[in-house]
Scaffold this active site. Sequence first.
Site, PDB file in Angstrom:
ATOM      1  CG  HIS A   1       8.634 -25.467  11.823  1.00  0.00           C
ATOM      2  ND1 HIS A   1       8.613 -25.501  13.202  1.00  0.00           N
ATOM      3  CD2 HIS A   1       9.751 -26.151  11.445  1.00  0.00           C
ATOM      4  CE1 HIS A   1       9.672 -26.185  13.637  1.00  0.00           C
ATOM      5  NE2 HIS A   1      10.381 -26.567  12.587  1.00  0.00           N
TER       6      HIS A   1
ATOM      7  CG  ASP B   1      -0.358   0.133   2.535  1.00  0.00           C
ATOM      8  OD1 ASP B   1       0.892   0.228   2.614  1.00  0.00           O
ATOM      9  OD2 ASP B   1      -1.094   0.174   3.541  1.00  0.00           O
TER      10      ASP B   1
ATOM     11  CG  HIS C   1       6.802 -28.977  10.334  1.00  0.00           C
ATOM     12  ND1 HIS C   1       6.377 -28.457  11.536  1.00  0.00           N
ATOM     13  CD2 HIS C   1       8.078 -29.395  10.533  1.00  0.00           C
ATOM     14  CE1 HIS C   1       7.359 -28.521  12.413  1.00  0.00           C
ATOM     15  NE2 HIS C   1       8.398 -29.089  11.833  1.00  0.00           N
TER      16      HIS C   1
ATOM     17  CB  THR D   1       2.160  -2.927  11.037  1.00  0.00           C
ATOM     18  OG1 THR D   1       0.884  -3.303  10.470  1.00  0.00           O
ATOM     19  CG2 THR D   1       2.023  -1.604  11.774  1.00  0.00           C
TER      20      THR D   1
ATOM     21  CB  CYS E   1       0.590  -2.581   4.766  1.00  0.00           C
ATOM     22  SG  CYS E   1       0.426  -3.748   6.124  1.00  0.00           S
TER      23      CYS E   1
HETATM   24  C1  RB5 Z   1      -1.946   2.706   6.546  1.00  0.00           C
HETATM   25  O1  RB5 Z   1      -1.992   3.905   7.239  1.00  0.00           O
HETATM   26  C2  RB5 Z   1      -1.768   1.531   7.511  1.00  0.00           C
HETATM   27  O2  RB5 Z   1      -2.901   1.388   8.301  1.00  0.00           O
HETATM   28  C3  RB5 Z   1      -1.486   0.277   6.746  1.00  0.00           C
HETATM   29  O3  RB5 Z   1      -0.357   0.464   5.946  1.00  0.00           O
HETATM   30  C4  RB5 Z   1      -1.174  -0.978   7.533  1.00  0.00           C
HETATM   31  O4  RB5 Z   1      -0.139  -0.779   8.443  1.00  0.00           O
HETATM   32  C5  RB5 Z   1      -2.296  -1.704   8.114  1.00  0.00           C
HETATM   33  O5  RB5 Z   1      -2.138  -2.814   8.639  1.00  0.00           O
END
Ligand code: RB5
Length: 148
Positions: free
Chosen positions: A102, A11, A137, A71, A69
């Site tokens: 695994h 994203d 596994h 996180t 993204c």
């Molecule tokens: C975008 O602001 C953020 O929410 C997205 O990149 C992501 O981290 C969501 O899990």
Amino acid sequence: MQDKKIIIASDHAGFQLKEKLISHLTEEGYNVLDLGPYTDVIPVDYPDKAQLVAADIQEHPQNIGVLICGTGEGMCMAVNKYSFIRAGLVYNEETAKMTRLHNDANVICLGGRTTPPESAIKYLDIFLNTSFEGGRHQRRIQKLGDLK
Ligand code: RB5
């Protein structure tokens, strides 16, 4: 032998890291398909990109997905909705190795806001160079795919 590709998407929050990973993968000689975005100016909803990568892997199960993204969490939640996807959120060397060894992960999820690029490159290399261990596994990932 089928041609194995790395299918990558992000994203807006993962865009910068995506670009760095593409440069690295290309330098290493991987065949990379970039499913965008191609700028970080316009916000992108991570489920839309996760869906594109899942669709490619459904058609070409030999391919490996890379989703980024902010996180890595949202991408991981989205792409794991598909029974044929095993995506791991990777945040250190151990998770990079174990999710292949695994869990036979076919998608790696990374956080563009949580993982420095040099670390992400290291984790991606470990992920791509680790093979599934099989054995007990295999039974477990079979059960994983059967969950409804
Ligand atoms: C975008 O602001 C953020 O929410 C997205 O990149 C992501 O981290 C969501 O899990």
